[in-house]
Design an enzyme around this catalytic site. Sequence first.
Site, PDB file in Angstrom:
ATOM      1  N   PRO A  97      43.779  35.315  36.203  1.00 40.44           N
ATOM      2  CA  PRO A  97      44.029  36.760  36.032  1.00 40.44           C
ATOM      3  C   PRO A  97      43.264  37.410  34.878  1.00 40.44           C
ATOM      4  O   PRO A  97      43.853  37.903  33.910  1.00 40.44           O
ATOM      5  CB  PRO A  97      45.539  36.798  35.781  1.00 40.44           C
ATOM      6  N   CYS A  98      41.933  37.445  34.998  1.00 36.05           N
ATOM      7  CA  CYS A  98      41.141  38.114  33.968  1.00 36.05           C
ATOM      8  C   CYS A  98      41.422  39.613  33.932  1.00 36.05           C
ATOM      9  O   CYS A  98      41.123  40.282  32.936  1.00 36.05           O
ATOM     10  CB  CYS A  98      39.654  37.842  34.180  1.00 36.05           C
ATOM     11  N   HIS A  99      42.031  40.143  35.002  1.00 37.78           N
ATOM     12  CA  HIS A  99      42.375  41.569  35.020  1.00 37.78           C
ATOM     13  C   HIS A  99      43.460  41.916  34.004  1.00 37.78           C
ATOM     14  O   HIS A  99      43.669  43.085  33.695  1.00 37.78           O
ATOM     15  CB  HIS A  99      42.835  41.981  36.424  1.00 37.78           C
TER      16      HIS A  99
END
Length: 282
Positions: free
Chosen positions: A246-248
């Site tokens: 989850p780089c978001h």
Amino acid sequence: MSETESINYQRIAEAIAYIQAHFKTQPSLEEIAAQVHLSPFYFQRMFTDWAGVSPKKFMQYLSLEYAKQLLQGREATLFEAAQETGLSGTGRLHDLFVKIEGMTPGEFKNGGENLQINYSFAESPFGEIIVASTPKGICHLAFYSDQADGESTMKARFPNANYQLLADHIQQEALSIFQQDWSKVNQIKLHLHGTAFQLKVWDALLKIPMGNLTTYGTIAGEIEKPKASRAIGTAIGSNPVAFLIPCHRVIQSSGKIGGYMWGNTRKSAIIGWEAAQLNREG
């Protein structure tokens, strides 16, 4: 996920982009609906079906104030708090069922000539995706707007691998993460090529609970590299597995969304969608 849901996302993405461009004037429901050529009633219903909350509530999750609220007082204890998160529902921790295994030099030798990679195309709540797997796990997952470009980007990572257009059980298990009920999700394995530093950063991302946000500086502290924020930003930007890693959930310390490989509008949509699912669940 369904084709209808994916088509609706395109309209929702247009609406989010419009709101972000005109937030100072606080556009009304009628104005936003007109931008996507829908009646206010139908747009409200479509948006609520997609996100689980009204457009007005959803946009609150995208506000600078909301982001700062999540960051304030949480950065120092974010990862400790993550360990206390329950195991049920959509709020469960990614790192409890997503595991990273780094590729060996032999597996990546000569551009992956020893790798057998299956891949397929699918719909998600945030647009069309391409997902690829080796016998050991997911090696690539990305959003795309053109199927041919999505395929060529994937193959550029492993130019000499043996590819087969095939949706296997590893991919199907991974795609189940887009469903709101994760109670039946088994452990998802990722089989990734990256430096030791990149793998460490990607592993740290897995510890960010759904619906939470953190900063590059916090990730730097978590991996005990407090002065490496820029390098960490580069590692995050090279994440080969969208959404699952989850780089978001990493934003600027100011509370601003920041960049995203697959587009800032999509990043905003995912952040808002996750917050809506978590708040609806709570």
